[in-house]
Design a protein around this motif. Sequence first.
Motif: not given
Length: 288
Positions: A51, A263, A267
């Motif tokens: 992550h 992001s 991710n």
Amino acid sequence: MATADLGIGARLNGAIPFPADNPWNTDISGAPVDANSANLIASIGLATGLHPDFGPAFGIPYEVVSGSQAPVTINFTAYGDESEPGPYPIPPDAPVEGGGDQHVLVIDRDHNRLYELFGAVAQSDGSWNAACGAVFHLDADNVRPTAQPGWTSADAAGLPIFPGLVRYEEASAGLIAHAVRFTVQSSRRAYVPPANHWASSSTSVNLPPMGMRVRLKASFAIPANFSTQSKAILQALKTYGMIVADNGSNWYITGAPDARWDSSTLNRELGSVKGSDFEVLRMDGLVT
């Protein structure tokens, strides 16, 4: 660090913290695997994905200043006896990490020094309150010459934070030439170099000590259709690995905030890489 620009999130323009032979910058792709690797990886999570704990508006920020930045008083509120005394050249408006840790990272590029604070709060007179602080020499392998064995730093492991950050400047260029900082939920009452401090009461040999380094297995094929940034991060985890630096969420890797991070892509792509894709390097010099 003479080539670094000045300012918040400034470009380093190819400069790296510490000499090339420093553990943070060493190629560990051929290093031996720890005999207890399987149990240690399982304790962090075999099916848990990586992550990215950074993005356009979150992560651990940093600022680069010149050698003329005025030093200010640091008032230590918790671990002053394990901190280098001030003053530190911390600007009054230096960026502070959001959330509970409130890290402040400042690089004096002209004197090759890295100043890091934990639990930092700016004061109206220009000074700072902080739980603890540390000063690192960026031009030497003896990175913190005044530290005693067992001292903490602005990070639980007694390590510097900045050298392990994923920065957009490097990732977008396709090359991250250093190890990466990451966190685990449960750690052991032990540390292994380059760490200098533990942050747990558990003595289980199946839990990672601070400073434990993991490596993405050579057999893991980095998908060709991944973004340049994700491919650079994963290649760094093959070549330089990542180091347990703090207690937190499992497999969270740390980076600096940058408006250009995507992001959703990070991710998705990094999250597809699981704990089972990693192995632990042999831990020489373990301190318990």
